[in-house]
Design an enzyme around this catalytic site. Structure first.
Site, PDB file in Angstrom:
ATOM      1  N   SER A 179      30.479  22.511  47.391  1.00 41.24           N
ATOM      2  CA  SER A 179      28.834  22.548  47.935  1.00 41.24           C
ATOM      3  C   SER A 179      28.136  21.329  48.001  1.00 41.24           C
ATOM      4  CB  SER A 179      28.129  23.563  46.984  1.00 41.24           C
ATOM      5  OG  SER A 179      28.258  23.092  45.540  1.00 41.24           O
ATOM      6  N   HIS A 207      30.309  28.498  50.724  1.00 38.85           N
ATOM      7  CA  HIS A 207      30.265  27.590  52.033  1.00 38.85           C
ATOM      8  C   HIS A 207      31.065  27.492  53.300  1.00 38.85           C
ATOM      9  CE1 HIS A 207      26.528  25.876  49.909  1.00 38.85           C
ATOM     10  NE2 HIS A 207      27.119  26.075  48.743  1.00 38.85           N
ATOM     11  N   LYS A 239      23.941  32.126  52.486  1.00 34.26           N
ATOM     12  CA  LYS A 239      24.243  30.982  53.041  1.00 34.26           C
ATOM     13  C   LYS A 239      24.555  31.339  54.651  1.00 34.26           C
ATOM     14  CE  LYS A 239      24.503  28.765  48.802  1.00 34.26           C
ATOM     15  NZ  LYS A 239      25.130  28.951  47.449  1.00 34.26           N
TER      16      LYS A 239
HETATM   17  C1  LIG Z   1      24.888  28.943  46.163  1.00 37.67           C
HETATM   18  C2  LIG Z   1      26.111  29.060  45.464  1.00 37.67           C
HETATM   19  C3  LIG Z   1      26.329  30.026  44.421  1.00 37.67           C
HETATM   20  C4  LIG Z   1      25.101  31.065  44.090  1.00 37.67           C
HETATM   21  O1  LIG Z   1      24.807  31.953  45.109  1.00 37.67           O
HETATM   22  P1  LIG Z   1      23.213  32.446  44.854  1.00 37.67           P
HETATM   23  O2  LIG Z   1      23.569  33.725  45.888  1.00 37.67           O
HETATM   24  O3  LIG Z   1      22.590  31.716  45.564  1.00 37.67           O
HETATM   25  O4  LIG Z   1      22.994  32.820  43.710  1.00 37.67           O
HETATM   26  C5  LIG Z   1      27.350  30.356  43.694  1.00 37.67           C
HETATM   27  N1  LIG Z   1      28.397  29.291  44.126  1.00 37.67           N
HETATM   28  C6  LIG Z   1      28.507  28.420  44.957  1.00 37.67           C
HETATM   29  C7  LIG Z   1      29.585  27.470  45.409  1.00 37.67           C
HETATM   30  C8  LIG Z   1      27.243  28.235  45.856  1.00 37.67           C
HETATM   31  O5  LIG Z   1      26.985  27.112  46.565  1.00 37.67           O
END
Ligand SMILES: *Cc1c(COP(=O)(O)O)cnc(C)c1O
Length: 392
Positions: A179, A207, A239
């Protein structure tokens, strides 16, 4: 009362003095490549809405009509009376999309990661994590109570040396696309290591999903790996999908185990059904509109060529996450502020989100950006960084 909080106030001051204090920006517009911040319009280069679906008309309209049909609140947890037909349909569509037996919705990705690891592991077991894994994966590993080992970023030798010494059930856990770095986990090698040591492998592809692979199937699609290679796949919906929530996909046995044992699944309110319905609309766009992925690739390439010409220090990333390492905390804040003054929103990422001394600008692209936006960002970066160097 005041006295009781003195240590906290001291902590806050110390964070500020180290350039580690975090603040929020108030946004007055929908998500998109332009955001309204403090009464100004700025170009947005820090969102995870990679495909530009968070405010897509079809997704918005699916959400609105689902609210008319289902109302707003889901009423309870999935296991009581909160599991609607639309949640169920989305789970089936996500299973098909990922080529897996089943998928299970979670209310957030953070909760999915905590819930999977604590459901699958006990004290006698062992979990192995990449050093740069997302905080929710690290927390999930610690919370599980299993023996907790971190291996050097992407280092299979180091992972193998830990695996050799372990006992109990073994679980290897990695981000897919990292990330804060944007690089890819070596999934084929991780899968072999897992098979060699009779370990389970879990990949969090928050991602990669929607962004990589011909139909947006993510890093597993990119590497052509299936459920036998990576038995536990976790994905987020906030995302690339542009909505909210998360899911875990895998075998019938895995999903049934999570339904029975995962505390962050059992003891929390289900996502609003309208969010699930909006996600069904966005999933269709993710699959059908491959131009969004092609566009991201073009923009990313244009940026990375241009940034290297300017002598900016990029990382080894071909994803739409393009960090520029600055190093020092206060410096990265200053550059981010200079960029904002010039009309560009680029986030300054500091420890503990990234390792000490590696504070960075995290530039991200959206399929809605145009080449001219990339060029103007490069221009602004050139000025902001030059400015900083000459100001020293
Ligand atoms: C954003 C993210 C999460 C958390 O997900 P949410 O739905 O925002 O709680 C978990 N793992 C990774 C790698 C992330 O980038």
């Amino acid at each position: 009362m005041t006295l009781a909080f003195t240590p906290l106030a001291t902590d806050l001051e110390s964070l500020a003095s180290k350039g580690l204090y975090r603040t929020r920006r108030v946004i007055n517009s929908p998500q998109g490549i332009y955001l309204q911040v403090d009464g100004r319009t700025v170009l947005n280069f820090c969102s995870n809405d990679y495909l530009g679906l968070a405010n897509h008309p079809a997704v918005v309209s699916a959400f609105k009509s689902a609210v008319d049909q289902y109302g707003v609140g889901s009423g309870s947890a999935h296991l009581i009376c909160g599991h609607s037909a639309t949640h169920h349909a989305l789970e089936q569509e996500l299973a098909e999309f990922t080529g897996r037996d089943r998928a299970l919705l979670f209310s957030t990705g953070y909760m999915a990661n905590l819930g999977v690891m604590s459901a699958l592991l006990a004290r006698k077991d062992a979990v192995f994590e990449d050093k740069l894994n997302h905080a929710s994966l690290l927390d999930g590993g610690l919370m599980s109570g299993a023996s907790f080992k971190r291996y050097r970023h992407g280092d299979i030798e180091h992972l193998n040396s830990h695996l050799k010494k372990a006992s109990g059930q073994k679980l290897i856990v990695s981000d897919g696309v990292f990330s804060m770095d944007g690089d890819f986990a070596p999934l084929p090698a991780l899968s072999i290591a897992a098979k060699d040591h009779n370990a389970w492998l879990m990949v969090d592809d928050a991602h990669g999903l929607g962004v990589l692979g011909a139909q947006g199937g993510g890093l597993l699609d990119y590497y052509n790996l299936n459920q036998a290679d990576v038995p536990i796949l976790m994905g987020t919906l906030g995302k690339g999908f542009g909505t909210f929530g998360a899911f875990v996909a895998g075998s019938e046995t895995l999903i049934e185990t999570l339904i029975q044992k995962s505390r962050t699944y059992i003891y929390t309110t289900a996502l609003p059904a309208a969010v699930a319905e909006a996600t069904r609309a966005s999933l269709k766009l993710v699959i059908a509109e491959s131009w969004r992925r092609d566009k991201l690739k073009q923009l990313t390439e244009r940026f990375s060529v241009g940034a290297r010409q300017l002598g900016l220090q990029l990382m080894n990333s071909t994803s739409p996450i393009q960090p520029i390492v600055i190093g020092e905390n206060q410096q990265v804040i200053n550059i981010s502020q200079t960029l904002l003054d010039a009309g560009f929103l680029v986030s300054a990422i500091r420890p503990p989100t990234v390792p000490q001394g590696s504070a960075r600008l995290r530039v991200t692209f959206s399929a809605l950006h145009e080449e001219a936006h990339v060029d103007s960002l490069l221009d602004a970066l050139d000025k902001a960084v030059t400015n900083l160097n000459s100001g020293r």
